[in-house]
Design a protein around this motif. Structure first.
Motif, PDB file in Angstrom:
ATOM      1  N   LYS A 214     -10.593  11.577  90.101  1.00  0.00           N
ATOM      2  CA  LYS A 214      -9.252  11.021  89.937  1.00  0.00           C
ATOM      3  C   LYS A 214      -8.188  11.879  90.600  1.00  0.00           C
ATOM      4  O   LYS A 214      -7.317  11.373  91.313  1.00  0.00           O
ATOM      5  CB  LYS A 214      -8.939  10.853  88.448  1.00  0.00           C
ATOM      6  N   TYR A 215      -8.248  13.198  90.383  1.00  0.00           N
ATOM      7  CA  TYR A 215      -7.166  14.068  90.844  1.00  0.00           C
ATOM      8  C   TYR A 215      -7.490  14.806  92.147  1.00  0.00           C
ATOM      9  O   TYR A 215      -6.622  15.484  92.695  1.00  0.00           O
ATOM     10  CB  TYR A 215      -6.811  15.080  89.753  1.00  0.00           C
ATOM     11  N   LYS A 216      -8.712  14.692  92.634  1.00  0.00           N
ATOM     12  CA  LYS A 216      -9.106  15.223  93.939  1.00  0.00           C
ATOM     13  C   LYS A 216      -8.906  16.735  94.062  1.00  0.00           C
ATOM     14  O   LYS A 216      -8.520  17.246  95.112  1.00  0.00           O
ATOM     15  CB  LYS A 216      -8.330  14.514  95.066  1.00  0.00           C
ATOM     16  N   VAL A 217      -9.163  17.463  92.979  1.00  0.00           N
ATOM     17  CA  VAL A 217      -9.142  18.922  93.016  1.00  0.00           C
ATOM     18  C   VAL A 217     -10.346  19.439  92.239  1.00  0.00           C
ATOM     19  O   VAL A 217     -10.918  18.728  91.404  1.00  0.00           O
ATOM     20  CB  VAL A 217      -7.842  19.502  92.402  1.00  0.00           C
ATOM     21  N   VAL A 236       0.327  13.717  86.242  1.00  0.00           N
ATOM     22  CA  VAL A 236       0.568  13.211  87.601  1.00  0.00           C
ATOM     23  C   VAL A 236      -0.400  13.862  88.581  1.00  0.00           C
ATOM     24  O   VAL A 236      -1.069  13.183  89.358  1.00  0.00           O
ATOM     25  CB  VAL A 236       2.024  13.464  88.027  1.00  0.00           C
ATOM     26  N   LYS A 237      -0.502  15.196  88.515  1.00  0.00           N
ATOM     27  CA  LYS A 237      -1.379  15.910  89.440  1.00  0.00           C
ATOM     28  C   LYS A 237      -1.625  17.316  88.912  1.00  0.00           C
ATOM     29  O   LYS A 237      -0.929  17.803  88.008  1.00  0.00           O
ATOM     30  CB  LYS A 237      -0.770  15.981  90.836  1.00  0.00           C
ATOM     31  N   ARG A 415      -5.942  29.284  90.377  1.00  0.00           N
ATOM     32  CA  ARG A 415      -5.086  29.127  89.203  1.00  0.00           C
ATOM     33  C   ARG A 415      -4.431  27.743  89.254  1.00  0.00           C
ATOM     34  O   ARG A 415      -4.277  27.153  90.336  1.00  0.00           O
ATOM     35  CB  ARG A 415      -4.037  30.230  89.103  1.00  0.00           C
ATOM     36  N   TYR A 416      -4.047  27.240  88.087  1.00  0.00           N
ATOM     37  CA  TYR A 416      -3.643  25.843  87.974  1.00  0.00           C
ATOM     38  C   TYR A 416      -2.335  25.711  87.200  1.00  0.00           C
ATOM     39  O   TYR A 416      -2.017  26.524  86.334  1.00  0.00           O
ATOM     40  CB  TYR A 416      -4.711  25.046  87.213  1.00  0.00           C
ATOM     41  N   ARG A 417      -1.627  24.669  87.532  1.00  0.00           N
ATOM     42  CA  ARG A 417      -0.550  24.187  86.676  1.00  0.00           C
ATOM     43  C   ARG A 417      -0.579  22.665  86.740  1.00  0.00           C
ATOM     44  O   ARG A 417      -1.086  22.073  87.703  1.00  0.00           O
ATOM     45  CB  ARG A 417       0.812  24.725  87.086  1.00  0.00           C
ATOM     46  N   ILE A 418      -0.059  22.044  85.706  1.00  0.00           N
ATOM     47  CA  ILE A 418      -0.126  20.590  85.604  1.00  0.00           C
ATOM     48  C   ILE A 418       1.265  20.004  85.769  1.00  0.00           C
ATOM     49  O   ILE A 418       2.219  20.433  85.113  1.00  0.00           O
ATOM     50  CB  ILE A 418      -0.709  20.162  84.243  1.00  0.00           C
TER      51      ILE A 418
END
Length: 466
Positions: A214-217, A236-237, A415-418
């Motif tokens: 779905k999010y392509k990551v 959203v991403k 590392r990630y953020r939403i």
């Protein structure tokens, strides 16, 4: 037809004759019975009245059969004609959908529609070699397209002749109806967009190898490391950053002081002509493979012993053994289980070796180190070892001065953020038409769906023709 005509003439003629005979019989006042006149039993003589009844019954049966045949013929006629019209309608749907696809006309916004005139396509649909007219409305409904037909100039296949008027609007959808009209209604919600804080850095081995569909990551294998969100928000991403982390190890050797050529190669026992062992040059051979065969014992040999098991996994409640049931002290894979009921001992060994020398002079070796010193200038390339790998750091410690002995490996960390939306309740009390929603927001529907501060909601009603 002539046969039926003759049959009825004969049949009606026979009824006429029978009626005359019956009349004559009734007018005859002969007091004597047939039995008395003919001298035979009356029961053995064919009664003309019974014959009349049988013929009359046969007549009704034939009439009924003819009526049923006519009804079946009429039904068959209408079935054939209806199927012919169904094929025309199917053809209309095919050519208009293909035409819309080929010309990039299909609507992409939920609830939107286009109307295609059959005259635009040409003489692709005909009735008795005459082109049919009319229009086809193509509406995007969720993940499909609904085609609403209005076929004209098509003889008895004209849709206004074949179907009833439109039904009242209903919220119930039925894909079995022949002609369906889709009417979208709209409402909207305000949207606020936010970003979470960044997570800590996650090493490669803790990140999925495949991208999320779905999010392509590539997301972490443990989703608990991601920021916690309220269930009512809309993701959203995922923003992803990568950074190289570095680990290194150093190769070290033993260096010696005196550059003497009185030393042998490595051996577990004294080579001929080299009686003296230099204990500071001790090295080890690589361990042998594990084997049930107990090795020969020597004072320079180090023998290791382990318990080996047969390993298996279960498939359809049956045990499937690794490598045909071979014994191993180590697990061959995560899916395998240890069979505790069956085991053996296995052995591995490594040998110690040294350099041997002759004469009274020694080289005098240093401890392990990566570079020479003034006192220990000469490197013994045969005696080496590695330090352990350091923990990963976000900077490299390998440079020109240490590149000759330092090895480095790189681990990509993530590392990630939403990025997410908070979507509020519907603004309008009731759902409205396309024109009304465009008037309310003062912009066309194409701009509304692109506005990140607005969430457009669509619901549908349907009309049917039977």
């Amino acid at each position: 037809m002539e046969f039926l005509k003759d049959f009825f003439n004969v049949l009606f003629g026979s009824f006429k004759k029978e009626n005359i005979q019956k009349s004559n019989a009734q007018s005859n006042d002969n007091p004597f019975s047939n039995e008395q006149l003919l001298g035979v039993p009356e029961s053995s003589i064919i009664n003309p009245i019974e014959i009349q009844k049988k013929k009359k019954k046969l007549f009704y049966i034939i009439i009924i059969v003819i009526i049923i045949a006519i009804i079946i013929g009429i039904i068959a006629f209408f079935i054939v004609r209806s199927n012919y019209c169904f094929n025309i309608e199917k053809r209309v749907k095919e050519v208009t959908l293909n035409y819309a696809e080929d010309n990039d006309m299909l609507p992409i916004i939920e609830g939107e529609h286009i109307i295609i005139n059959l005259k635009e396509i040409g003489e692709s649909v005909k009735f008795n070699n005459k082109p049919c007219g009319g229009t086809v409305k193509i509406t995007k409904y969720q993940d499909e397209y609904i085609q609403t037909l209005d076929v004209t100039d098509c003889n008895y296949c004209t849709t206004s002749k074949r179907y009833s008027k439109w039904s009242q609007e209903t919220e119930k959808y039925s894909d079995k109806a022949r002609i369906i009209d889709v009417i979208p209604y709209y409402n909207y919600r305000n949207v606020s967009n936010y970003d979470t804080a960044w997570t800590n850095w996650v090493p490669t081995e803790k990140v999925n190898k495949k991208e999320d569909e779905k999010y392509k990551v590539k997301l972490p294998t443990d989703l608990n490391v991601l920021p916690k969100l309220n269930e009512n928000v809309e993701i959203v991403k995922y923003d992803v950053e990568t950074k190289n982390y570095y680990s290194h190890r150093d190769k070290m050797w033993k260096f010696y002081k005196n550059n003497l050529n009185t030393y042998s190669g490595f051996s577990s026992t004294a080579p001929k002509g080299y009686p003296n062992k230099d204990s500071s040059t001790e090295i080890y051979t690589e361990p042998t493979a594990w084997s049930p065969d107990y090795p020969d014992e020597y004072d320079y040999r180090i023998i290791d012993k382990k318990t080996a098991y047969r390993w298996y996994y279960e498939e359809d409640k049956n045990k499937v053994y690794w490598n045909s049931g071979e014994y191993s002290p180590e697990s061959p894979g995560e899916k395998y289980k240890k069979d505790y009921t069956d085991h053996i001992y296995v052995y591995s060994y490594k040998d110690r070796k040294w350099r041997w020398y002759y004469g009274n002079n020694k080289r005098y070796y240093s401890s392990y180190r990566s570079t020479a010193t003034n006192a220990y200038k000469y490197k013994d390339s045969g005696i080496s070892m590695y330090t352990g790998w350091t923990s990963f750091r976000n900077y490299s410690e390998r440079n020109a001065s240490n590149a000759s002995y330092r090895e480095e490996k790189i681990n990509v960390h993530y590392r990630y953020r939403i990025n997410y939306n908070i979507i509020y309740d519907n603004v309008l009390k009731n759902y409205v038409t396309k024109g009304e929603i465009e008037k309310t927001l003062d912009k066309p529907i194409e701009e509304i769906v692109k506005d990140p501060t607005i969430k457009l909601d669509v619901t549908y009603k349907f009309r049917y023709k039977k």
